[in-house]
Design an enzyme around this catalytic site. Structure first.
Site, mmCIF file in Angstrom:
data_model
loop_
_atom_site.group_PDB
_atom_site.id
_atom_site.type_symbol
_atom_site.label_atom_id
_atom_site.label_comp_id
_atom_site.label_asym_id
_atom_site.label_seq_id
_atom_site.Cartn_x
_atom_site.Cartn_y
_atom_site.Cartn_z
ATOM 1 N N TYR A 239 37.708 30.031 43.231
ATOM 2 C CA TYR A 239 37.449 30.616 44.938
ATOM 3 C C TYR A 239 36.616 30.243 46.277
ATOM 4 O O TYR A 239 35.530 30.241 46.079
ATOM 5 C CB TYR A 239 35.624 30.945 43.706
ATOM 6 C CG TYR A 239 34.802 30.354 43.190
ATOM 7 C CD1 TYR A 239 34.950 30.408 41.693
ATOM 8 C CD2 TYR A 239 34.610 28.239 43.502
ATOM 9 C CE1 TYR A 239 34.712 28.962 40.970
ATOM 10 C CE2 TYR A 239 34.284 27.176 43.096
ATOM 11 C CZ TYR A 239 34.037 27.523 41.274
ATOM 12 O OH TYR A 239 33.787 26.555 40.409
ATOM 13 N N CYS B 94 53.502 24.454 42.644
ATOM 14 C CA CYS B 94 54.114 25.666 43.545
ATOM 15 C C CYS B 94 53.293 26.608 43.448
ATOM 16 O O CYS B 94 53.506 27.350 42.040
ATOM 17 C CB CYS B 94 55.552 25.379 41.946
ATOM 18 S SG CYS B 94 56.433 24.481 42.021
ATOM 19 N N GLU B 95 52.526 26.902 44.092
ATOM 20 C CA GLU B 95 51.306 27.847 44.163
ATOM 21 C C GLU B 95 51.176 27.413 45.869
ATOM 22 O O GLU B 95 51.270 26.881 45.871
ATOM 23 C CB GLU B 95 50.346 27.337 43.433
ATOM 24 C CG GLU B 95 50.060 28.574 41.787
ATOM 25 C CD GLU B 95 50.264 29.074 42.129
ATOM 26 O OE1 GLU B 95 49.975 30.642 42.562
ATOM 27 O OE2 GLU B 95 50.774 29.795 40.969
ATOM 28 N N TYR C 286 32.711 19.413 39.418
ATOM 29 C CA TYR C 286 33.301 20.707 39.421
ATOM 30 C C TYR C 286 34.968 20.823 39.275
ATOM 31 O O TYR C 286 35.410 21.320 40.199
ATOM 32 C CB TYR C 286 33.035 21.462 39.660
ATOM 33 C CG TYR C 286 31.728 22.304 39.093
ATOM 34 C CD1 TYR C 286 31.485 22.915 38.245
ATOM 35 C CD2 TYR C 286 30.459 22.162 40.027
ATOM 36 C CE1 TYR C 286 29.868 23.180 37.285
ATOM 37 C CE2 TYR C 286 29.274 21.851 39.422
ATOM 38 C CZ TYR C 286 29.233 22.912 37.965
ATOM 39 O OH TYR C 286 27.821 23.013 37.329
HETATM 40 C C1 LIG Z 1 22.803 27.051 33.371
HETATM 41 C C2 LIG Z 1 23.941 26.195 34.689
HETATM 42 N N1 LIG Z 1 22.948 25.694 34.447
HETATM 43 C C3 LIG Z 1 23.437 24.562 35.917
HETATM 44 C C4 LIG Z 1 24.366 24.874 36.094
HETATM 45 C C5 LIG Z 1 24.299 23.666 37.338
HETATM 46 O O1 LIG Z 1 24.644 24.208 38.818
HETATM 47 P P1 LIG Z 1 25.149 23.242 40.177
HETATM 48 O O2 LIG Z 1 26.002 21.885 39.364
HETATM 49 O O3 LIG Z 1 25.988 24.421 41.070
HETATM 50 O O4 LIG Z 1 23.930 22.669 39.756
HETATM 51 C C6 LIG Z 1 24.971 25.972 36.179
HETATM 52 C C7 LIG Z 1 26.451 26.138 36.716
HETATM 53 O O5 LIG Z 1 26.797 26.843 36.650
HETATM 54 C C8 LIG Z 1 25.041 26.498 34.987
HETATM 55 O O6 LIG Z 1 25.392 27.576 34.188
#
Ligand SMILES: Cc1ncc(COP(=O)(O)O)c(C=O)c1O
Length: 473
Positions: free
Chosen positions: A367, A394-395, A424
């Site tokens: 994203y 390879c992208e 993440y």
């Molecule tokens: C239900 C829910 N709670 C909490 C989070 C945590 O988000 P962040 O790490 O951006 O605080 C997410 C992230 O996707 C989520 O889906």
């Protein structure tokens, strides 16, 4: 900042060489304090260090690419969220980054833990998290996952669909137990960074729609179930949210629903989950509100809406993930190739290819997430040049840091450090191109502790049950 792309822009967007927010630094060696973990420094000889450990030592001990979590920074953030939001409950969002040791840190600090799969739940339980402090999310939990949650005695299951209510009731009957639940609702608010849409359409996979009436129907159904104890509702509105304005609309809509439910049943539900999504600085242009301002703002909003609807103040929970683990993490890579590319109009861009890529951090490719980078192993006196840090896959879209000024003399063998990389990234890592996933080490007071070891080729080959005809070098 979104880059609309299927096979175009991300491969070659030569329209403008640098985004408006990126300014040429006066000192290319400077470490901007809003980006780096609190234990990150540049040593007098120019080498960077994290929690007292030099990057070249980290690289020689565990190799690159590697993710380094500044443990004291992580723990301090967990504490800050816990204390600043008290008496609200803070559940760390395990999806952002979770290991057994991380669970131990959270448990010791008295945070709760939100899990989104049977796998995350297993790590939470094995790491020693009190099941009563676990919230179990997921839009399509399997029967086996729900069984695991019920048998473990998780504090709360966040129900996402009518099918899940049916499945949960059947299981509770079979196990002779009662499930404490929240109903996840969609409020129509969609928030990303400082922008939000208060009337976002409900065309998404999560939750029960408030607007469409499914939320109230689901709540009433749970309320009448013999096997389900409905504790309240939950909403999660997005990610990288920098202030409280989007939460204002979400709080209004969720508390209005609680008031409607009270009108229909005479019962005031005790719990409101407001989810996570609190933003962090990935680049110098990002300016998230301080935690204290967020806490004060959110508390005022909820109190105001409660007064407006004649409700008492509920127990409230929030689920920050990246705000705790993101800034504590730094990715370290070794440069393999450096390539100047002409991009038209007399401009050029330096492509700096490193030994990781989209397999350890998919966010830029997935994203168009922005990151920053710096030369980690030395101070440079060379001019800053517009650069793009790319991976080894390879992208064409295998980009780690789309736009950054790096010194003109970056060369193979140099170390590149990427701040705010704890969330993440390793958690979403893949084995694309049969690349092994990098290790994660925690750094604290001059010592490294391996949280996740580097994956090996043997780890990958163990899954491949085909005949082995050739000889492995
Ligand atoms: C239900 C829910 N709670 C909490 C989070 C945590 O988000 P962040 O790490 O951006 O605080 C997410 C992230 O996707 C989520 O889906």
């Amino acid at each position: 900042m979104t880059h609309m792309h299927v096979a175009g822009a991300i491969h070659a967007d030569a329209v403008s060489p640098a985004p408006i927010w990126l300014t040429r630094p006066d000192d290319v060696n400077e470490l901007s304090p809003n980006l780096w973990s609190t234990g990150t420094r540049r040593e007098p000889d120019g080498m960077m260090s994290i929690a007292g450990i030099r990057l070249d030592d980290i690289a020689s001990q565990v190799g690159t690419p590697v993710y380094v979590i500044d443990k004291d920074d992580f723990v301090a953030r967990a504490r800050t969220w816990r204390d600043t939001f008290a008496p609200w409950e803070v559940y760390y969002a395990g999806k952002s980054f979770l290991t057994l040791e991380v669970v131990r840190w959270l448990e010791a600090e008295g945070l709760g833990l939100d899990v989104a799969s049977g796998g995350e739940l297993t790590v939470a339980l094995l790491g020693g998290m009190d099941p009563a402090r676990i919230g179990f999310h997921g839009n399509n939990k399997s029967t086996e996952e729900l069984r695991l949650g019920l048998q473990a005695g998780v504090g709360c299951i966040i129900i996402d669909s009518a099918d899940e209510i049916t499945r949960l009731e059947r299981l509770c009957r079979e196990l002779g137990t009662t499930a404490k639940v929240l109903i996840r609702v969609t409020t129509g608010v969609e928030a990303h960074t400082h922008e939000y849409i208060a009337t976002a359409h409900e065309d998404q996979k999560f939750g029960f729609s408030i607007l469409g009436g499914q939320a109230l129907v689901g709540m009433v159904r749970c309320f009448h179930s013999q096997h389900i104890e409905l504790r309240g509702i939950h909403s999660h509105i997005g990610s990288q949210i920098f202030d409280t304005s989007a939460f204002e609309v979400a709080a209004l809509r969720t508390l209005r629903l609680i008031a409607q439910f009270k009108e229909a049943t005479g019962v005031e539900l005790p719990h409101l989950g407001l989810g996570g999504g609190f933003g962090i600085a990935y680049t110098k242009a990002d300016d998230p509100a301080p935690v204290a301002a967020l806490a004060q703002g959110l508390k005022e909003i909820v109190a105001h809406e409660c007064r407006a609807f004649g409700l008492s103040m509920p127990e409230v929970s929030i689920e920050p993930g990246r705000a705790i683990c993101g800034p504590a993490g730094t990715a370290i890579y070794t440069v393999g190739t450096v390539k100047p590319v002409e991009i038209g109009g007399g401009q050029s861009r330096r492509y700096v290819a490193v030994d990781g890529g989209m397999s350890d951090n998919i966010r830029p490719a997935l994203y168009a997430a922005e990151y920053s980078a710096t030369l980690g192993n030395r101070r440079s006196a060379a001019d800053p040049v517009l650069s793009r840090v790319v991976g080894k896959h390879c992208e064409g879209g295998d980009i780690l840091v789309r736009d950054e000024f790096l010194p003109d003399d970056v060369q193979p063998g140099d170390l590149i450090a990427v701040p705010a990389a704890g969330a993440y990234s390793r958690a979403m890592a893949s084995n694309y191109n049969m690349v092994t996933r990098p290790p994660v080490v925690a750094a604290s007071h001059g010592r490294l502790q391996t949280l996740l070891r580097r994956e090996t080729m043997d780890d990958l080959l163990r899954l491949d049950l085909g005949e082995r005809e050739g000889i492995r070098e």
